[in-house]
Design an enzyme around this catalytic site. Sequence first.
Site, PDB file in Angstrom:
ATOM      1  CD  GLU A 113      39.393  81.774  29.284  1.00 41.02           C
ATOM      2  OE1 GLU A 113      38.328  82.291  28.907  1.00 41.02           O
ATOM      3  OE2 GLU A 113      39.588  81.418  30.470  1.00 41.02           O
ATOM      4  CG  HIS A 114      42.610  84.875  29.418  1.00 36.35           C
ATOM      5  ND1 HIS A 114      41.837  84.462  30.480  1.00 36.35           N
ATOM      6  CD2 HIS A 114      41.748  85.285  28.464  1.00 36.35           C
ATOM      7  CE1 HIS A 114      40.558  84.619  30.184  1.00 36.35           C
ATOM      8  NE2 HIS A 114      40.472  85.102  28.966  1.00 36.35           N
TER       9      HIS A 114
END
Length: 412
Positions: free
Chosen positions: A311-312
């Site tokens: 996601e990050h």
Amino acid sequence: MIYAAEEVRARFARRGLSFDPTVEEIVRGILEAVREEGDEALDRFSRDLDGYPVEEVPKRAWREAYEDLDEDLRDALETARERIEAFYREEARGGFLRAEGGGVLAQLVRPLERVGVYVPGGSAPLLSTLLMTVVPAKVAGVREVIVASPPKVHPGVLAAAWVAGADRLFAMGGAQAIAALAYGTGRVPRVDKIVGPGNRYVVAAKRLVYGTVGIDGLAGPTETMIIADGSASPRLLAADLLAQAEHGPDSEPWLLSPDRALLERVEAELSRQLQDLPRAEVARQALEKGGLVLTKDLEEAFALANLYAPEHLSLALSDPLPWLEKVQNAGGVFLGEGSPEALGDYIAGPSHVMPTSGTARFQGGLAVRDFLKVIPVVGLSEGAARELAKKGALLARAEGLEGHARSLDLRR
């Protein structure tokens, strides 16, 4: 614990969303009841599950909540909104109209009419989630943005709705809120798309109503992956990992580096910083889901990151920009120690609603495009149509569709 790259490779490769059939069965019953009974079922589930009936919160309450905020917090909300607007305004441009042989080919870009935004309740008021979902929708030109958040709605969420420019807000949560937005009831209008994160019941409901309405995606627990070299600060790396670990026990914080000494220093720093972290127990559980990974070099670290599709993805490197071309799968990328993911959570500009559970392999983060639809337009001249009809008829007959071919033959 420090893992070798080979110990995590297979785990990274088989990542994906999973769904609990028991939860889906419960949610299916809620959706069906709200679709058939409307407000009566909506209120019943809201009372049973949240303790309150559904109510629409008037805008004067939003304004009052905004005015009651500490001045510094008001300023932070306004700054965040301005940065999100500025970031997405560039993307909002689109469409074209081109002359084509005496006719035209065009692409119309139109905003969705009505969008539902789900803002979770719980122990922490997610002011930022409201900004990160409502503002891109309004920049896209969505006529009506309807927010749903479990009762009693936190004053900070009401204030954020005022700042973001939402149109309506209902105190309702869970699968019943998703059902109301998807099917419409006497009080709650049906929307075209539902966006925003939620618990497993909300995620299951979004999955089941997809096709009746659009959705932004199916979010799992938050995750972050940091690729670091020897220039990175162990203190900052540990703080960034804990910032994500405190989200919940299912969060996955990972640090990849070819520098064993750095990983050992980060491991010690994590233990030190956990001692006075308010959500230390939650963070400890999350750290067990993730870990520190020793890679043979940075190339292997990026290969693992693309396999994991985080996601990050944070690049804590002495010179991160040249490595950006190695990134294939990530919800969002944060360059250097001066751009921590926590800034992206609140105020950097891009929406923090990003793909999880490996879905960054085929999906991007929430953006203006999620609130737009593209309509192709074909307006050919008689000469252009005649020229193309013969070849079009050949293709139609190759597919066994004689009616299509005859329609084209009449244009020759």
